[in-house]
Design a protein around this motif. Structure first.
Motif, mmCIF file in Angstrom:
data_model
loop_
_atom_site.group_PDB
_atom_site.id
_atom_site.type_symbol
_atom_site.label_atom_id
_atom_site.label_comp_id
_atom_site.label_asym_id
_atom_site.label_seq_id
_atom_site.Cartn_x
_atom_site.Cartn_y
_atom_site.Cartn_z
ATOM 1 N N ALA A 1 0.851 -1.190 0.000
ATOM 2 C CA ALA A 1 0.000 0.000 0.000
ATOM 3 C C ALA A 1 0.877 1.225 0.000
ATOM 4 N N MET A 2 0.580 2.176 -0.869
ATOM 5 C CA MET A 2 1.418 3.353 -0.999
ATOM 6 C C MET A 2 1.386 4.210 0.254
ATOM 7 N N ALA A 3 0.312 4.153 1.010
ATOM 8 C CA ALA A 3 0.195 5.007 2.193
ATOM 9 C C ALA A 3 0.404 4.208 3.470
ATOM 10 N N PHE B 1 12.497 2.943 1.749
ATOM 11 C CA PHE B 1 13.603 3.873 1.521
ATOM 12 C C PHE B 1 14.911 3.149 1.781
ATOM 13 N N MET B 2 15.977 3.696 1.218
ATOM 14 C CA MET B 2 17.295 3.081 1.405
ATOM 15 C C MET B 2 18.351 4.169 1.473
ATOM 16 N N PHE B 3 19.421 3.863 2.188
ATOM 17 C CA PHE B 3 20.626 4.684 2.142
ATOM 18 C C PHE B 3 21.635 3.933 1.289
ATOM 19 N N HIS B 4 22.126 4.607 0.262
ATOM 20 C CA HIS B 4 23.060 3.931 -0.635
ATOM 21 C C HIS B 4 24.234 4.835 -0.973
ATOM 22 N N THR B 5 25.399 4.214 -1.100
ATOM 23 C CA THR B 5 26.588 4.901 -1.573
ATOM 24 C C THR B 5 26.418 5.150 -3.069
ATOM 25 N N THR B 6 26.519 6.404 -3.486
ATOM 26 C CA THR B 6 26.232 6.709 -4.885
ATOM 27 C C THR B 6 27.178 6.003 -5.841
ATOM 28 N N SER B 7 28.437 5.796 -5.435
ATOM 29 C CA SER B 7 29.415 5.177 -6.333
ATOM 30 C C SER B 7 29.050 3.734 -6.674
ATOM 31 N N TYR B 8 28.257 3.089 -5.824
ATOM 32 C CA TYR B 8 27.880 1.696 -6.066
ATOM 33 C C TYR B 8 26.845 1.570 -7.174
ATOM 34 N N ILE B 9 26.086 2.602 -7.437
ATOM 35 C CA ILE B 9 24.928 2.443 -8.329
ATOM 36 C C ILE B 9 24.955 3.365 -9.540
ATOM 37 N N THR B 10 26.131 3.916 -9.878
ATOM 38 C CA THR B 10 26.176 4.815 -11.032
ATOM 39 C C THR B 10 25.987 4.076 -12.357
ATOM 40 N N LEU C 1 12.717 7.602 -9.298
ATOM 41 C CA LEU C 1 13.553 7.653 -8.111
ATOM 42 C C LEU C 1 13.603 9.077 -7.580
ATOM 43 N N TYR C 2 13.874 9.197 -6.286
ATOM 44 C CA TYR C 2 13.973 10.511 -5.659
ATOM 45 C C TYR C 2 15.046 10.463 -4.583
ATOM 46 N N MET C 3 15.997 11.393 -4.654
ATOM 47 C CA MET C 3 17.038 11.508 -3.646
ATOM 48 C C MET C 3 16.635 12.621 -2.686
ATOM 49 N N LEU C 4 16.364 12.247 -1.441
ATOM 50 C CA LEU C 4 15.852 13.218 -0.475
ATOM 51 C C LEU C 4 16.895 14.257 -0.112
ATOM 52 N N SER C 5 18.160 13.870 -0.111
ATOM 53 C CA SER C 5 19.254 14.776 0.240
ATOM 54 C C SER C 5 20.558 14.127 -0.175
ATOM 55 N N PHE D 1 17.198 7.444 -0.519
ATOM 56 C CA PHE D 1 16.403 7.388 -1.747
ATOM 57 C C PHE D 1 15.038 6.785 -1.459
ATOM 58 N N MET D 2 14.027 7.266 -2.203
ATOM 59 C CA MET D 2 12.696 6.679 -2.233
ATOM 60 C C MET D 2 12.272 6.586 -3.697
ATOM 61 N N LEU D 3 11.184 5.892 -3.946
ATOM 62 C CA LEU D 3 10.563 5.975 -5.261
ATOM 63 C C LEU D 3 9.872 7.324 -5.375
ATOM 64 N N ARG D 4 9.920 7.909 -6.562
ATOM 65 C CA ARG D 4 9.326 9.235 -6.746
ATOM 66 C C ARG D 4 7.818 9.212 -6.512
ATOM 67 N N ASP D 5 7.152 8.186 -7.005
ATOM 68 C CA ASP D 5 5.701 8.174 -6.821
ATOM 69 C C ASP D 5 5.317 7.895 -5.368
ATOM 70 N N THR D 6 6.203 7.218 -4.641
ATOM 71 C CA THR D 6 5.964 7.049 -3.203
ATOM 72 C C THR D 6 6.046 8.398 -2.506
ATOM 73 N N TRP D 7 7.095 9.156 -2.824
ATOM 74 C CA TRP D 7 7.259 10.488 -2.236
ATOM 75 C C TRP D 7 6.075 11.382 -2.571
ATOM 76 N N ASP D 8 5.704 11.396 -3.842
ATOM 77 C CA ASP D 8 4.604 12.252 -4.279
ATOM 78 C C ASP D 8 3.275 11.834 -3.664
ATOM 79 N N GLY D 9 3.132 10.549 -3.335
ATOM 80 C CA GLY D 9 1.877 10.044 -2.792
ATOM 81 C C GLY D 9 1.748 10.145 -1.280
ATOM 82 N N LEU D 10 2.780 10.628 -0.596
ATOM 83 C CA LEU D 10 2.706 10.753 0.859
ATOM 84 C C LEU D 10 1.703 11.825 1.255
ATOM 85 N N ASP D 11 0.997 11.603 2.348
ATOM 86 C CA ASP D 11 0.133 12.657 2.862
ATOM 87 C C ASP D 11 1.009 13.750 3.475
#
Length: 348
Positions: free
Chosen positions: A32-34, A97-106, A150-154, A254-264
Motif C-alpha cells: 500500500a502506498m500510504a 527507503f534506502m541509504f546507498h553509496t552513490t558510487s555503487y549504483i552509477t 527515483l527521488y534523492m531526499l538529500s 532514496f525513495m521511489l518518486r511516486d511514493t514520495w509524491d503520494g505521501l500525505d
C-alpha cells in the motif's frame, strides 16, 4: 516452510518483477502506498562510524516525529538486503527507503556519476553548497531521477572527502606513473574508466573482503575513502596514501518518486524534517569533524605515509578525465551532462 524476513523480501522482489512481466497474478499483493510502517535499509555496518552517523540520526528523527502517521523499521549491516540488492528491492516496493553509496549504483543510475567524476570531485568537495537541497544541481539530479521513478531526499549536503589511492609496502604507489600495471580494488566505474590508460587490473571487491585481499596480495592497492580504510581497519595492511583525488561519493537516502509524491502532508513533513537535518549535518560532520579529528590521526599513528601529488600529476590526471566526462555525457545525454558538470564546477 517458515520464511525469514530476508527471504520474504527477496521472494517479494521476484514476485513483483513477475507481476510486471506477466500481469497481476502474483502471490504477493502490492504494498500500500500510504502504509504507516516504512521499511528502510543500509548495507553499511556500525564500524563505519562516520557514514552511519547520518542514517542513524535520520531514522531517529523519523521515529521521534512519526507519531501516529509513521512507524519505521530500519535494518543496517546488510541484515535485510546486501548492497547490490537494495536498489532492485526499492524498485520492486519491497522496501520504502534506502541509504546507498552513490558510487555503487552509477551504472544503474548514471546521473549519480556527477558525484564521482574525476576532475569534478575536488570542486564539489571544496564547494558542498553546490549539492545542497534546493541547489540547481540537486534539482537537475532529481529531475533526471524522476524519469526512473527515483527521488534523492538529500545528498547529505555535498560529497565526502575524495577517494585516494592507497597501496601496500610491497607495491608502493607514490606517483601517477607508479599506478601502471597494479592490481587495484575499485568500486567506482568513473575511477576505473579514468585509470584504464594505466593498464591497471581493476577489481571490484566488497569492502568486507578487502583486508584479506590486501594481506594476500590479491590486490596491490585500492581507491578508498578514508571511511572505508578505518571502517575495515585497512590501515593495518596499507603503507602509502597517494592523495590524488580520484573519485568521490555521498551516502544518500532514496525513495521511489511516486511514493514520495503520494505521501500525505503529515508523513511528508516527517521525512522532510529528517532530510533537512541530514542535508545540514551529514557531510559537514564527516569532512570537518570525524575525518580530521579522528580518522587522519589514526592513519598517521598507523605509520601510513601520505604523499601529496605533484602539480604535473594533478594536471595530467585532470586533463585525461575529460575522456571520462565525454563517456558519461554519452550515458546521461550531452545537454544534461554538460549542464551538470558546469553546475558542479561553479560555471553556471
Amino acid at each position: 516452510m517458515t520464511l525469514t524476513r530476508r527471504q520474504l523480501l527477496k521472494y517479494g522482489t521476484f514476485a513483483s518483477a513477475g507481476a510486471t512481466l506477466f500481469g497481476g497474478h502474483s502471490l504477493f499483493s502490492p504494498r500500500a502506498m500510504a502504509a504507516t510502517t516504512a521499511t528502510g535499509v543500509t548495507y553499511l555496518p556500525p564500524s563505519y562510524k562516520a557514514l552511519t552517523y547520518g542514517s542513524n540520526r535520520f531514522v531517529e528523527i523519523l521515529k521521534e516525529n512519526g507519531g501516529d502517521v509513521l512507524n519505521v523499521e530500519f535494518y543496517d549491516s546488510g541484515q535485510l538486503l546486501k548492497a547490490d540488492e537494495q536498489l532492485p528491492a526499492l524498485r520492486a516496493r519491497s522496501i520504502d527507503f534506502m541509504f546507498h553509496t552513490t558510487s555503487y549504483i552509477t551504472r544503474s543510475v548514471p546521473i549519480l556519476g556527477i558525484t564521482g567524476l574525476p576532475g569534478v570531485v575536488g570542486e564539489l568537495y571544496r564547494h558542498p553548497e553546490r549539492l545542497a537541497k534546493g541547489s540547481p544541481l540537486m534539482e537537475l539530479i532529481n529531475e533526471v531521477l524522476a524519469q526512473e521513478n527515483l527521488y534523492m531526499l538529500s545528498s547529505g549536503g555535498g560529497i565526502l572527502e575524495p577517494e585516494y589511492i592507497w597501496s601496500t609496502e610491497a607495491s608502493p604507489i607514490r606517483s601517477l606513473d607508479e599506478v601502471r600495471g597494479k592490481k587495484v580494488r575499485i568500486v567506482s566505474f568513473e575511477a576505473t574508466k579514468a585509470l584504464e590508460k594505466y593498464d591497471i587490473g581493476a577489481t571490484r571487491i566488497p569492502s568486507s573482503e578487502t583486508y584479506m585481499a590486501l594481506q594476500r596480495g590479491t590486490v596491490d592497492a585500492g581507491v578508498f575513502n578514508i571511511s572505508t580504510v578505518i571502517g575495515r581497519s585497512l590501515q593495518e595492511q596499507l603503507h602509502y596514501c597517494y592523495k590524488l583525488p580520484m573519485t568521490g561519493f555521498t551516502v544518500a537516502p532514496f525513495m521511489l518518486r511516486d511514493t514520495w509524491d503520494g505521501l500525505d502532508d503529515d508523513t511528508r513533513a516527517v521525512y522532510q524534517q529528517a532530510a533537512d537535518w541530514y542535508d545540514e549535518n551529514f557531510i559537514s560532520h564527516c569532512n570537518l569533524g570525524i575525518y580530521p579529528d579522528e580518522y587522519w590521526p589514526q592513519i598517521a599513528e598507523a605509520g601510513v605515509e601520505i604523499i601529496e601529488p605533484s602539480e604535473a600529476d594533478t594536471t595530467t590526471f585532470n586533463d585525461s578525465s575529460h575522456e571520462v566526462w565525454d563517456h558519461w555525457k554519452g550515458e546521461v545525454g550531452e545537454e544534461v551532462g554538460s549542464r551538470a558538470i558546469a553546475l558542479a564546477l561553479g560555471e553556471a
